[in-house]
Write an enzyme that holds these catalytic residues in place. Sequence first.
Site, PDB file in Angstrom:
ATOM      1  N   ALA A 272       0.798  -1.248  -0.115  1.00 51.85           N
ATOM      2  CA  ALA A 272      -0.075   0.023  -0.057  1.00 51.85           C
ATOM      3  C   ALA A 272       0.803   1.345   0.039  1.00 51.85           C
ATOM      4  O   ALA A 272       0.581   2.238  -0.610  1.00 51.85           O
ATOM      5  CB  ALA A 272      -0.800   0.077   1.343  1.00 51.85           C
ATOM      6  N   TYR A 273       1.947   1.135   0.475  1.00 53.54           N
ATOM      7  CA  TYR A 273       2.887   2.342   0.829  1.00 53.54           C
ATOM      8  C   TYR A 273       3.387   2.779  -0.692  1.00 53.54           C
ATOM      9  O   TYR A 273       3.372   3.773  -0.899  1.00 53.54           O
ATOM     10  CB  TYR A 273       4.098   2.057   2.013  1.00 53.54           C
ATOM     11  N   PHE A 274       4.156   1.702  -1.456  1.00 49.37           N
ATOM     12  CA  PHE A 274       4.985   2.035  -2.576  1.00 49.37           C
ATOM     13  C   PHE A 274       4.215   2.664  -3.422  1.00 49.37           C
ATOM     14  O   PHE A 274       4.592   3.621  -4.176  1.00 49.37           O
ATOM     15  CB  PHE A 274       5.535   0.916  -2.799  1.00 49.37           C
TER      16      PHE A 274
ATOM     17  N   SER B 283       1.431   4.639  -3.237  1.00 48.04           N
ATOM     18  CA  SER B 283       1.295   6.046  -2.778  1.00 48.04           C
ATOM     19  C   SER B 283       2.673   6.777  -2.968  1.00 48.04           C
ATOM     20  O   SER B 283       2.463   8.082  -3.146  1.00 48.04           O
ATOM     21  CB  SER B 283       0.804   6.097  -1.380  1.00 48.04           C
TER      22      SER B 283
END
Length: 274
Positions: free
Chosen positions: A170-172, A174
């Site tokens: 989910a982080y990358f 974004s």
Amino acid sequence: MGTTDLRSRLQNVFETDDPVAIVTGSGSPRVGRVIAEELSRRGCHVALHANTSVDEAEQAASQWQQRFGREAIVVQGPLEQDATCDAIVDQTHQHFGRLDILVNSAAIWTPTRLENITGEEIRRYFQINSVASLLCARAAGRHMVAQSSGGCIINLGDWATVRPYAEHAAYFPSKGAIEVMTRSLAVELGAHNARIRVNCVQPGPVLLSDDVSQETVNELADSTLVRRVGTPEDVAHAVSFFCENTFVTGVCLPVDGGRSIFAPDGLQIGRNTG
């Protein structure tokens, strides 16, 4: 180089004795705070943005006023809410009468296995790491377009978007959006005022948590070409470069000790960046 020399460069770039910067996510003592302190040292009045770390931000602001002779204020609000982006930028502009630098430093990351990620979590990552950066830039751009001296926006991305690792699915995405956003904003805002520049710094391992073992620290150092873990000051220096160089825009700069181009055999390192 003395303090006066450092200040004069930013004063010349923005054609004022009192350049103004706002740094999101600078309340707690992490990379954003170091960036804000460096800009204060270089002669900027600074707005530190905090959500929950307001007391820490106010303490830092008070200290900088005494050390650097520059005013520092604290603006507050959760970046999950769109209205916060306009509010903190407009509050800064209203207080100082201008806005020359925006640094989008606020971000979230927590390791999560892919099978456990929810749609709500994905949307929260994008809201804080991507959407809020774009909305803050839009708000800052409104003021910078009206200034003859333009302004400078610096987004913080992540070197590892080119080599993502597990448990950050989910982080990358974004953070990957930051790179395209930077180029798009450079075009959009530059078309309205040729003196507005938008760039991106992509930190590598620069701020490790206290619970990281020495073994992991050594592995991280060995994963870079310069054989050391970076510092928040390395990132702050890159931000300062973008503020001072008026012929660079739309650029994404890895500040990672060469880690993005170096792959030691068999080395598998998890996320330990600030």
